[in-house]
Design an enzyme around this catalytic site. Structure first.
Site, PDB file in Angstrom:
ATOM      1  N   ARG A   1     -23.602 -15.115   5.631  1.00  0.00           N
ATOM      2  CA  ARG A   1     -22.604 -15.760   6.512  1.00  0.00           C
ATOM      3  C   ARG A   1     -21.621 -16.651   5.760  1.00  0.00           C
ATOM      4  NH1 ARG A   1     -26.993 -16.121  10.031  1.00  0.00           N
ATOM      5  NH2 ARG A   1     -26.805 -14.579  11.678  1.00  0.00           N
TER       6      ARG A   1
ATOM      7  N   LYS B   1      -6.282 -14.215   2.303  1.00  0.00           N
ATOM      8  CA  LYS B   1      -6.564 -12.889   2.887  1.00  0.00           C
ATOM      9  C   LYS B   1      -7.473 -12.107   1.955  1.00  0.00           C
ATOM     10  CE  LYS B   1      -2.142 -11.696   4.820  1.00  0.00           C
ATOM     11  NZ  LYS B   1      -1.316 -10.487   4.952  1.00  0.00           N
TER      12      LYS B   1
ATOM     13  N   GLU C   1       6.867  -8.644  -7.791  1.00  0.00           N
ATOM     14  CA  GLU C   1       6.537  -9.690  -6.801  1.00  0.00           C
ATOM     15  C   GLU C   1       7.114 -11.049  -7.239  1.00  0.00           C
ATOM     16  OE1 GLU C   1       5.189  -8.711  -4.013  1.00  0.00           O
ATOM     17  OE2 GLU C   1       3.909  -6.978  -4.452  1.00  0.00           O
TER      18      GLU C   1
ATOM     19  N   LYS D   1       4.774 -18.658  -2.820  1.00  0.00           N
ATOM     20  CA  LYS D   1       3.804 -18.126  -1.857  1.00  0.00           C
ATOM     21  C   LYS D   1       3.032 -19.276  -1.208  1.00  0.00           C
ATOM     22  CE  LYS D   1       0.409 -14.873  -0.531  1.00  0.00           C
ATOM     23  NZ  LYS D   1      -0.257 -13.607  -0.690  1.00  0.00           N
TER      24      LYS D   1
ATOM     25  N   GLU E   1      -0.279 -15.982   9.531  1.00  0.00           N
ATOM     26  CA  GLU E   1       0.724 -14.929   9.588  1.00  0.00           C
ATOM     27  C   GLU E   1       1.276 -14.720  10.985  1.00  0.00           C
ATOM     28  OE1 GLU E   1      -0.518 -11.148   7.918  1.00  0.00           O
ATOM     29  OE2 GLU E   1       1.401 -11.025   6.885  1.00  0.00           O
TER      30      GLU E   1
ATOM     31  N   ARG F   1       5.516 -16.225   7.433  1.00  0.00           N
ATOM     32  CA  ARG F   1       4.813 -15.495   6.373  1.00  0.00           C
ATOM     33  C   ARG F   1       5.329 -14.061   6.248  1.00  0.00           C
ATOM     34  NH1 ARG F   1      -1.550 -16.500   5.170  1.00  0.00           N
ATOM     35  NH2 ARG F   1      -1.833 -15.010   3.501  1.00  0.00           N
TER      36      ARG F   1
ATOM     37  N   ASN G   1       7.042 -10.214   3.060  1.00  0.00           N
ATOM     38  CA  ASN G   1       7.131  -8.754   3.023  1.00  0.00           C
ATOM     39  C   ASN G   1       8.517  -8.257   2.630  1.00  0.00           C
ATOM     40  OD1 ASN G   1       4.460  -8.123   3.672  1.00  0.00           O
ATOM     41  ND2 ASN G   1       4.854  -8.574   5.819  1.00  0.00           N
TER      42      ASN G   1
ATOM     43  N   HIS H   1       9.039  -4.764   1.368  1.00  0.00           N
ATOM     44  CA  HIS H   1       7.793  -4.029   1.592  1.00  0.00           C
ATOM     45  C   HIS H   1       7.887  -2.977   2.695  1.00  0.00           C
ATOM     46  CE1 HIS H   1       6.118  -6.829  -1.223  1.00  0.00           C
ATOM     47  NE2 HIS H   1       4.904  -6.332  -1.101  1.00  0.00           N
TER      48      HIS H   1
ATOM     49  N   HIS I   1       6.453   0.155   1.002  1.00  0.00           N
ATOM     50  CA  HIS I   1       5.223   0.830   1.435  1.00  0.00           C
ATOM     51  C   HIS I   1       5.506   2.277   1.819  1.00  0.00           C
ATOM     52  CE1 HIS I   1       3.085  -3.161   2.505  1.00  0.00           C
ATOM     53  NE2 HIS I   1       2.595  -2.682   1.382  1.00  0.00           N
TER      54      HIS I   1
ATOM     55  N   HIS J   1       2.527   0.228  -6.303  1.00  0.00           N
ATOM     56  CA  HIS J   1       3.007  -0.769  -5.346  1.00  0.00           C
ATOM     57  C   HIS J   1       4.192  -1.575  -5.881  1.00  0.00           C
ATOM     58  CE1 HIS J   1       2.943  -3.606  -2.080  1.00  0.00           C
ATOM     59  NE2 HIS J   1       2.857  -4.604  -2.948  1.00  0.00           N
TER      60      HIS J   1
HETATM   61  N1  NAD Z   1      -5.086 -10.597  -0.458  1.00  0.00           N
HETATM   62  C1  NAD Z   1      -3.779 -10.601  -0.567  1.00  0.00           C
HETATM   63  O1  NAD Z   1      -3.075 -11.447  -0.032  1.00  0.00           O
HETATM   64  C2  NAD Z   1      -3.128  -9.538  -1.388  1.00  0.00           C
HETATM   65  C3  NAD Z   1      -1.779  -9.640  -1.726  1.00  0.00           C
HETATM   66  C4  NAD Z   1      -1.217  -8.663  -2.536  1.00  0.00           C
HETATM   67  C5  NAD Z   1      -1.995  -7.583  -2.973  1.00  0.00           C
HETATM   68  N2  NAD Z   1      -3.296  -7.522  -2.616  1.00  0.00           N
HETATM   69  C6  NAD Z   1      -4.155  -6.405  -3.077  1.00  0.00           C
HETATM   70  O2  NAD Z   1      -4.213  -6.460  -4.494  1.00  0.00           O
HETATM   71  C7  NAD Z   1      -4.453  -5.137  -4.985  1.00  0.00           C
HETATM   72  C8  NAD Z   1      -3.514  -4.903  -6.131  1.00  0.00           C
HETATM   73  O3  NAD Z   1      -3.783  -5.849  -7.147  1.00  0.00           O
HETATM   74  P1  NAD Z   1      -3.590  -5.472  -8.683  1.00  0.00           P
HETATM   75  O4  NAD Z   1      -2.231  -4.949  -8.888  1.00  0.00           O
HETATM   76  O5  NAD Z   1      -4.073  -6.614  -9.466  1.00  0.00           O
HETATM   77  O6  NAD Z   1      -4.559  -4.194  -8.807  1.00  0.00           O
HETATM   78  P2  NAD Z   1      -5.957  -3.983  -9.572  1.00  0.00           P
HETATM   79  O7  NAD Z   1      -6.930  -5.007  -9.222  1.00  0.00           O
HETATM   80  O8  NAD Z   1      -6.298  -2.555  -9.335  1.00  0.00           O
HETATM   81  O9  NAD Z   1      -5.550  -4.190 -11.099  1.00  0.00           O
HETATM   82  C9  NAD Z   1      -4.664  -3.270 -11.714  1.00  0.00           C
HETATM   83  C10 NAD Z   1      -5.324  -2.661 -12.959  1.00  0.00           C
HETATM   84  O10 NAD Z   1      -5.279  -3.614 -14.013  1.00  0.00           O
HETATM   85  C11 NAD Z   1      -6.586  -3.835 -14.521  1.00  0.00           C
HETATM   86  N3  NAD Z   1      -6.602  -5.215 -14.990  1.00  0.00           N
HETATM   87  C12 NAD Z   1      -6.494  -6.343 -14.253  1.00  0.00           C
HETATM   88  N4  NAD Z   1      -6.414  -7.408 -15.048  1.00  0.00           N
HETATM   89  C13 NAD Z   1      -6.471  -6.959 -16.327  1.00  0.00           C
HETATM   90  C14 NAD Z   1      -6.409  -7.592 -17.594  1.00  0.00           C
HETATM   91  N5  NAD Z   1      -6.224  -8.906 -17.717  1.00  0.00           N
HETATM   92  N6  NAD Z   1      -6.525  -6.810 -18.701  1.00  0.00           N
HETATM   93  C15 NAD Z   1      -6.658  -5.453 -18.579  1.00  0.00           C
HETATM   94  N7  NAD Z   1      -6.689  -4.808 -17.410  1.00  0.00           N
HETATM   95  C16 NAD Z   1      -6.587  -5.559 -16.296  1.00  0.00           C
HETATM   96  C17 NAD Z   1      -7.523  -3.489 -13.399  1.00  0.00           C
HETATM   97  O11 NAD Z   1      -8.799  -3.146 -13.870  1.00  0.00           O
HETATM   98  C18 NAD Z   1      -6.796  -2.292 -12.787  1.00  0.00           C
HETATM   99  O12 NAD Z   1      -7.058  -1.142 -13.525  1.00  0.00           O
HETATM  100  C19 NAD Z   1      -4.256  -4.201  -3.815  1.00  0.00           C
HETATM  101  O13 NAD Z   1      -5.509  -3.769  -3.364  1.00  0.00           O
HETATM  102  C20 NAD Z   1      -3.581  -5.046  -2.769  1.00  0.00           C
HETATM  103  O14 NAD Z   1      -3.890  -4.660  -1.449  1.00  0.00           O
HETATM  104  C21 NAD Z   1      -3.888  -8.465  -1.844  1.00  0.00           C
HETATM  105 ZN    ZN Z   2       3.329  -6.619  -2.545  1.00  0.00          ZN
END
Ligand code: NAD
Ligand code: ZN
Length: 363
Positions: free
Chosen positions: A115, A137, A179, A222, A232, A236, A240, A243, A247, A259
């Protein structure tokens, strides 16, 4: 000379925490994040081998396979199993070390395991630092779509150790820069100006100091927006920017366009649409394109992806309000607003204008 970390306090409905941005933070995790109990580390198969050894003692390490395709309930289940097997109780803190995928999955685990247990984010991708790790989030994807199950879970600390960015593949760094550009456009003309002039790269500060101040400035945008609208309901949505287009382009490409690239194309399209509807300065599109190109990001939609299917894909985006498309448009750098009634012909004309004339897959 070691540089002091930048501290960005974040308030949320249930309290507050600090985001620390700096070099070599991971070795001091327990102290910087004020941890007393055991640490349950969650990382992925790329990041763990590169950076997990820099953290001090941990009670258990769970390594998930890297990649968005593993952001699933099945992965969450395997993490619960491993935490239980290791005897992790409610005194523990779940620490996420990785990109946005690890942060979203680990945050969802922290929100639900027993929990809820404490949660600390150590984002290691630029995108996770400036976007995913702030705002509370968390969640996973379902076969029906991305981010369809989740929870709001605020961390007790976020440590953005920019030293980890040295191992980030260049295309992932560029994706995060999309971003950063977006955040400059939403609410920080000075940040956008630094990107435009190249000053963040070439100023006489050390490269690490430049990166630290750039990441901190992008996070602050942010932070300010989510603080004002934690669940949101209004402002907020401006996060986007780019986006709605982005998307849809990602989706139509079968996710061959990543992305950050979709966001880059979406920023160009948003600037074009803003000028077409006579809200914004027509010169802005060219300025945004120059900044994106300098980061190695695309500025034209590949010719293979036609306007009509991209337009159709916009209607499957869960972020549309009650069946209507919403666009975030730009009056100027730092001046964005939401519109809900853009005519189909203007969206299609924008997609046509931003389309590549070449047949290459990505320009
Ligand atoms: N929660 C939120 O508010 C929010 C906002 C934006 C995006 N997201 C989510 O984030 C995800 C995208 O994040 P991302 O772009 O970091 O993707 P990811 O976590 O897949 O990382 C991208 C790649 O880089 C690698 N990597 C990360 N850090 C590294 C480092 N320091 N050295 C070597 N390799 C490294 C990872 O293993 C992966 O292969 C999506 O799932 C998206 O939905 C969430
Ligand atoms: Zn984004």
């Amino acid at each position: 000379m070691t540089l002091e970390p930048t501290r960005l306090p974040v308030s949320h409905p249930a309290g507050q925490y600090d985001v620390l941005v700096g070099a070599d933070l991971l070795p001091n995790l327990a102290e910087l994040a004020h941890l007393r109990g055991p640490i349950a580390l969650i990382t992925d198969s790329h990041v763990g081998p590169l950076h997990a050894h820099r953290l001090g003692e941990v009670a258990c390490t769970v390594t998930i396979p890297a990649g968005e395709q593993n952001k699933t309930l099945a992965t969450v289940q395997t993490i619960y199993d491993q935490l239980l097997a290791a005897g992790i109780d409610r005194q523990a803190t779940v620490v996420a070390l990785g990109g946005g995928v690890v942060g979203d999955v680990a945050g969802f685990v922290a929100a639900t395991y027993l929990r809820g247990v404490d949660f600390v984010q150590c984002p290691t991708s630029l995108l996770a630092m400036v976007d995913a790790s702030v705002g509370g989030k968390t969640g996973v994807d379902l076969p029906q779509g991305k981010n369809l199950v989740g929870a709001f879970k605020q961390p007790t600390a976020v440590l953005a150790d920019i030293t980890t960015l040295h191992t980030l593949p260049p295309e992932e760094f560029a994706a995060g820069m999309a971003e950063v550009v977006k955040h400059g456009l939403i609410n920080n003309p000075e940040l956008f100006g630094r990107l435009e002039s190249g000053e963040w790269r070439f100023s006489n500060q050390s490269p690490i100091a430049n990166l630290q101040s750039l990441v901190a400035a992008a996070i602050a945008v942010k932070r300010d927006v989510v603080q004002e609208d934690p669940f949101e309901q209004g402002r907020r949505a401006t996060l986007n920017l780019g986006h709605t287009f982005g998307h849809a382009i990602e989706q139509v490409s079968g996710y061959r366009i990543r992305h950050g690239e979709g966001v880059a194309l979406g920023l160009v399209a948003a600037a074009h649409l803003s000028a077409r509807l006579e809200y914004g300065d027509p010169a802005l599109q060219g300025r945004i394109e120059a900044v994106l190109r300098a980061q190695g990001l695309p500025t034209r939609i590949p010719a293979a992806y036609k306007p009509a299917p991209i337009y159709a894909a916009m209607f499957t985006d869960k972020k549309k309000a009650a069946g209507r498309l919403r666009f975030i448009l730009l009056r100027d750098v730092g001046d964005v607003f939401i519109v809900g009634d853009v005519a189909e012909k203007d969206v299609l004309a924008t997609l046509t204008a931003v389309q590549s004339q070449e047949n290459s897959s990505l320009q």
